[in-house]
Design a protein around this motif. Structure first.
Motif, PDB file in Angstrom:
ATOM      1  N   ASN A 258       4.042 -14.065   5.446  1.00  0.00           N
ATOM      2  CA  ASN A 258       3.613 -14.050   6.845  1.00  0.00           C
ATOM      3  C   ASN A 258       2.238 -14.681   7.032  1.00  0.00           C
ATOM      4  O   ASN A 258       1.626 -14.514   8.097  1.00  0.00           O
ATOM      5  N   ARG A 259       1.757 -15.380   5.999  1.00  0.00           N
ATOM      6  CA  ARG A 259       0.494 -16.122   6.066  1.00  0.00           C
ATOM      7  C   ARG A 259      -0.668 -15.229   6.491  1.00  0.00           C
ATOM      8  O   ARG A 259      -1.465 -15.582   7.350  1.00  0.00           O
ATOM      9  N   ARG A 260      -0.748 -14.081   5.841  1.00  0.00           N
ATOM     10  CA  ARG A 260      -1.844 -13.146   6.086  1.00  0.00           C
ATOM     11  C   ARG A 260      -2.841 -13.219   4.931  1.00  0.00           C
ATOM     12  O   ARG A 260      -2.475 -13.607   3.804  1.00  0.00           O
ATOM     13  N   PRO A 261      -4.092 -12.840   5.154  1.00  0.00           N
ATOM     14  CA  PRO A 261      -5.084 -12.828   4.071  1.00  0.00           C
ATOM     15  C   PRO A 261      -4.644 -11.913   2.933  1.00  0.00           C
ATOM     16  O   PRO A 261      -4.098 -10.828   3.164  1.00  0.00           O
ATOM     17  N   LEU A 262      -4.910 -12.348   1.703  1.00  0.00           N
ATOM     18  CA  LEU A 262      -4.448 -11.604   0.541  1.00  0.00           C
ATOM     19  C   LEU A 262      -5.419 -10.517   0.087  1.00  0.00           C
ATOM     20  O   LEU A 262      -5.076  -9.703  -0.767  1.00  0.00           O
ATOM     21  N   GLU A 263      -6.621 -10.496   0.673  1.00  0.00           N
ATOM     22  CA  GLU A 263      -7.622  -9.525   0.230  1.00  0.00           C
ATOM     23  C   GLU A 263      -7.142  -8.087   0.401  1.00  0.00           C
ATOM     24  O   GLU A 263      -7.539  -7.189  -0.341  1.00  0.00           O
ATOM     25  N   ARG A 264      -6.285  -7.855   1.382  1.00  0.00           N
ATOM     26  CA  ARG A 264      -5.803  -6.499   1.651  1.00  0.00           C
ATOM     27  C   ARG A 264      -5.055  -5.921   0.449  1.00  0.00           C
ATOM     28  O   ARG A 264      -5.015  -4.705   0.262  1.00  0.00           O
ATOM     29  N   ALA A 265      -4.497  -6.773  -0.387  1.00  0.00           N
ATOM     30  CA  ALA A 265      -3.723  -6.295  -1.529  1.00  0.00           C
ATOM     31  C   ALA A 265      -4.569  -5.453  -2.469  1.00  0.00           C
ATOM     32  O   ALA A 265      -4.125  -4.404  -2.959  1.00  0.00           O
ATOM     33  N   ARG A 266      -5.795  -5.875  -2.732  1.00  0.00           N
ATOM     34  CA  ARG A 266      -6.654  -5.123  -3.657  1.00  0.00           C
ATOM     35  C   ARG A 266      -7.097  -3.791  -3.049  1.00  0.00           C
ATOM     36  O   ARG A 266      -7.211  -2.794  -3.763  1.00  0.00           O
ATOM     37  N   VAL A 267      -7.326  -3.772  -1.767  1.00  0.00           N
ATOM     38  CA  VAL A 267      -7.686  -2.517  -1.099  1.00  0.00           C
ATOM     39  C   VAL A 267      -6.542  -1.516  -1.208  1.00  0.00           C
ATOM     40  O   VAL A 267      -6.736  -0.346  -1.560  1.00  0.00           O
ATOM     41  N   LEU A 268      -5.326  -1.975  -0.928  1.00  0.00           N
ATOM     42  CA  LEU A 268      -4.157  -1.097  -1.020  1.00  0.00           C
ATOM     43  C   LEU A 268      -3.932  -0.623  -2.444  1.00  0.00           C
ATOM     44  O   LEU A 268      -3.605   0.545  -2.681  1.00  0.00           O
TER      45      LEU A 268
ATOM     46  N   HIS B 154      15.371 -11.792   7.368  1.00  0.00           N
ATOM     47  CA  HIS B 154      14.149 -12.556   7.625  1.00  0.00           C
ATOM     48  C   HIS B 154      14.133 -13.231   8.992  1.00  0.00           C
ATOM     49  O   HIS B 154      13.084 -13.698   9.436  1.00  0.00           O
ATOM     50  N   ARG B 155      15.268 -13.286   9.661  1.00  0.00           N
ATOM     51  CA  ARG B 155      15.315 -13.882  10.986  1.00  0.00           C
ATOM     52  C   ARG B 155      14.974 -12.875  12.088  1.00  0.00           C
ATOM     53  O   ARG B 155      14.862 -13.267  13.247  1.00  0.00           O
ATOM     54  N   ALA B 156      14.843 -11.615  11.733  1.00  0.00           N
ATOM     55  CA  ALA B 156      14.561 -10.581  12.730  1.00  0.00           C
ATOM     56  C   ALA B 156      13.074 -10.572  13.079  1.00  0.00           C
ATOM     57  O   ALA B 156      12.244 -10.306  12.197  1.00  0.00           O
ATOM     58  N   PRO B 157      12.703 -10.839  14.327  1.00  0.00           N
ATOM     59  CA  PRO B 157      11.278 -10.846  14.679  1.00  0.00           C
ATOM     60  C   PRO B 157      10.619  -9.472  14.533  1.00  0.00           C
ATOM     61  O   PRO B 157       9.414  -9.385  14.337  1.00  0.00           O
ATOM     62  N   GLN B 158      11.421  -8.389  14.624  1.00  0.00           N
ATOM     63  CA  GLN B 158      10.849  -7.032  14.489  1.00  0.00           C
ATOM     64  C   GLN B 158      10.770  -6.560  13.043  1.00  0.00           C
ATOM     65  O   GLN B 158      10.318  -5.448  12.780  1.00  0.00           O
ATOM     66  N   ARG B 159      11.227  -7.403  12.105  1.00  0.00           N
ATOM     67  CA  ARG B 159      11.327  -6.966  10.709  1.00  0.00           C
ATOM     68  C   ARG B 159       9.987  -6.489  10.154  1.00  0.00           C
ATOM     69  O   ARG B 159       9.923  -5.522   9.394  1.00  0.00           O
ATOM     70  N   THR B 160       8.897  -7.142  10.513  1.00  0.00           N
ATOM     71  CA  THR B 160       7.589  -6.767   9.968  1.00  0.00           C
ATOM     72  C   THR B 160       7.071  -5.458  10.548  1.00  0.00           C
ATOM     73  O   THR B 160       6.066  -4.930  10.069  1.00  0.00           O
ATOM     74  N   SER B 161       7.735  -4.930  11.570  1.00  0.00           N
ATOM     75  CA  SER B 161       7.328  -3.651  12.157  1.00  0.00           C
ATOM     76  C   SER B 161       7.833  -2.467  11.361  1.00  0.00           C
ATOM     77  O   SER B 161       7.473  -1.323  11.643  1.00  0.00           O
ATOM     78  N   ILE B 162       8.691  -2.740  10.360  1.00  0.00           N
ATOM     79  CA  ILE B 162       9.342  -1.668   9.613  1.00  0.00           C
ATOM     80  C   ILE B 162       9.146  -1.891   8.123  1.00  0.00           C
ATOM     81  O   ILE B 162       9.474  -2.958   7.595  1.00  0.00           O
ATOM     82  N   GLY B 163       8.599  -0.897   7.445  1.00  0.00           N
ATOM     83  CA  GLY B 163       8.451  -0.958   5.998  1.00  0.00           C
ATOM     84  C   GLY B 163       9.496  -0.083   5.328  1.00  0.00           C
ATOM     85  O   GLY B 163       9.819   0.994   5.833  1.00  0.00           O
ATOM     86  N   LEU B 164      10.048  -0.546   4.212  1.00  0.00           N
ATOM     87  CA  LEU B 164      11.081   0.200   3.494  1.00  0.00           C
ATOM     88  C   LEU B 164      10.687   0.334   2.034  1.00  0.00           C
ATOM     89  O   LEU B 164      10.357  -0.651   1.370  1.00  0.00           O
ATOM     90  N   ILE B 165      10.736   1.577   1.531  1.00  0.00           N
ATOM     91  CA  ILE B 165      10.451   1.859   0.125  1.00  0.00           C
ATOM     92  C   ILE B 165      11.741   2.362  -0.507  1.00  0.00           C
ATOM     93  O   ILE B 165      12.311   3.364  -0.063  1.00  0.00           O
ATOM     94  N   PHE B 166      12.208   1.679  -1.546  1.00  0.00           N
ATOM     95  CA  PHE B 166      13.483   1.989  -2.170  1.00  0.00           C
ATOM     96  C   PHE B 166      13.338   3.058  -3.252  1.00  0.00           C
ATOM     97  O   PHE B 166      12.255   3.313  -3.778  1.00  0.00           O
ATOM     98  N   GLN B 167      14.486   3.636  -3.619  1.00  0.00           N
ATOM     99  CA  GLN B 167      14.515   4.676  -4.642  1.00  0.00           C
ATOM    100  C   GLN B 167      14.187   4.121  -6.031  1.00  0.00           C
ATOM    101  O   GLN B 167      13.438   4.733  -6.793  1.00  0.00           O
ATOM    102  N   GLN B 168      14.743   2.979  -6.376  1.00  0.00           N
ATOM    103  CA  GLN B 168      14.581   2.417  -7.710  1.00  0.00           C
ATOM    104  C   GLN B 168      13.705   1.159  -7.648  1.00  0.00           C
ATOM    105  O   GLN B 168      14.196   0.071  -7.328  1.00  0.00           O
ATOM    106  N   PRO B 169      12.434   1.296  -7.958  1.00  0.00           N
ATOM    107  CA  PRO B 169      11.516   0.153  -7.810  1.00  0.00           C
ATOM    108  C   PRO B 169      11.899  -1.036  -8.681  1.00  0.00           C
ATOM    109  O   PRO B 169      11.656  -2.179  -8.296  1.00  0.00           O
ATOM    110  N   ARG B 170      12.520  -0.799  -9.834  1.00  0.00           N
ATOM    111  CA  ARG B 170      12.843  -1.920 -10.724  1.00  0.00           C
ATOM    112  C   ARG B 170      13.959  -2.797 -10.170  1.00  0.00           C
ATOM    113  O   ARG B 170      14.092  -3.959 -10.576  1.00  0.00           O
TER     114      ARG B 170
END
Length: 219
Positions: free
Chosen positions: A106-116, A70-86
């Motif tokens: 990251n204090r972003r609007p939550l409306e995007r969640a429903r679109v996704l 969480h201290r990495a400023p570039q962390r939000t530039s990279i998305g990771l999807i794991f093998q075992q979601p649970r």
């Protein structure tokens, strides 16, 4: 470009990765194939800035990472999807919580969640359910939505389709491809399923040796 430069990872006396060199260009789908236990997931965590390597560097668009997690400023530039979601979600979270977690952090609007959620085939009635109340496929769809929530420039898919049926696999790959084409994001697709990687990465696949050494392009 997302690059691993001489990345080495050791756990005690056991060396998992040894001077690995790998790069993912914007807009590219790079497939990485190899058997279980050969270090692919460890490399994914290093590239996602979740695990500090013992040696070597990770570079994101020309800037070397100096902090991790969480201290990495570039962390939000990279998305990771794991093998075992649970194992990748808080069991007390609802699917809505799972998808909105990075947005809240990251204090972003939550409306995007429903679109996704809609794009990934999750109906509104599923939003209030917890992981034990949904299928593996539904939970992985929520995890993909979470990974896309901050619109990362690079996406790492670590065996994300292994536990899913064929139709869900195809749907998730199609959604990630649509995201890549829209945004120009680079994608690293990791799997032991070489047929899937050949189709997804259009032959741009590298094989991974069970013994720690740099990846090589398949012949």
């Amino acid at each position: 470009m997302l690059e691993a430069n001489g990345v080495t990872v050791s756990f005690g006396r056991h060396r998992v990765l040894d001077a690995v060199m790998l790069s993912v260009a914007p807009g590219e789908v790079l497939g990485l194939a190899g058997p279980s236990g050969c270090g692919k997931s460890t490399l994914a965590r290093v590239l996602a800035l979740l695990l500090r390597p013992s040696a070597g560097t990770v570079t994101v668009d020309g800037q070397a990472a100096t902090r991790w997690r969480h201290r990495a400023p570039q962390r939000t530039s990279i998305g990771l999807i794991f093998q075992q979601p649970r194992l990748a979600v808080d069991p007390l979270f609802t699917l809505h919580d799972v998808i909105t977690e990075p947005l809240r952090a990251n204090r972003r609007p939550l409306e995007r969640a429903r679109v996704l959620a809609e794009e990934l085939g999750l109906t509104a009635e599923l939003f209030g359910r917890r992981p034990h109340e949904v299928s593996d496929g539904q939970l992985q769809r929520a995890c993909v939505a979470r990974a896309l929530a901050l619109e990362p420039r690079y996406l790492i898919c670590d065996e994300m389709t292994t536990m899913l049926d064929a139709s869900t696999q195809a749907h998730l790959v199609a959604r990630i491809e649509a995201y890549r084409e829209r945004t120009g994001a680079g994608v690293l697709a990791i799997s032991h399923d070489t047929e899937l990687l050949d189709r997804w990465a259009r032959g741009n696949v590298r094989t991974w040796s069970p013994h720690p050494q740099p990846a090589r392009r398949a012949g």
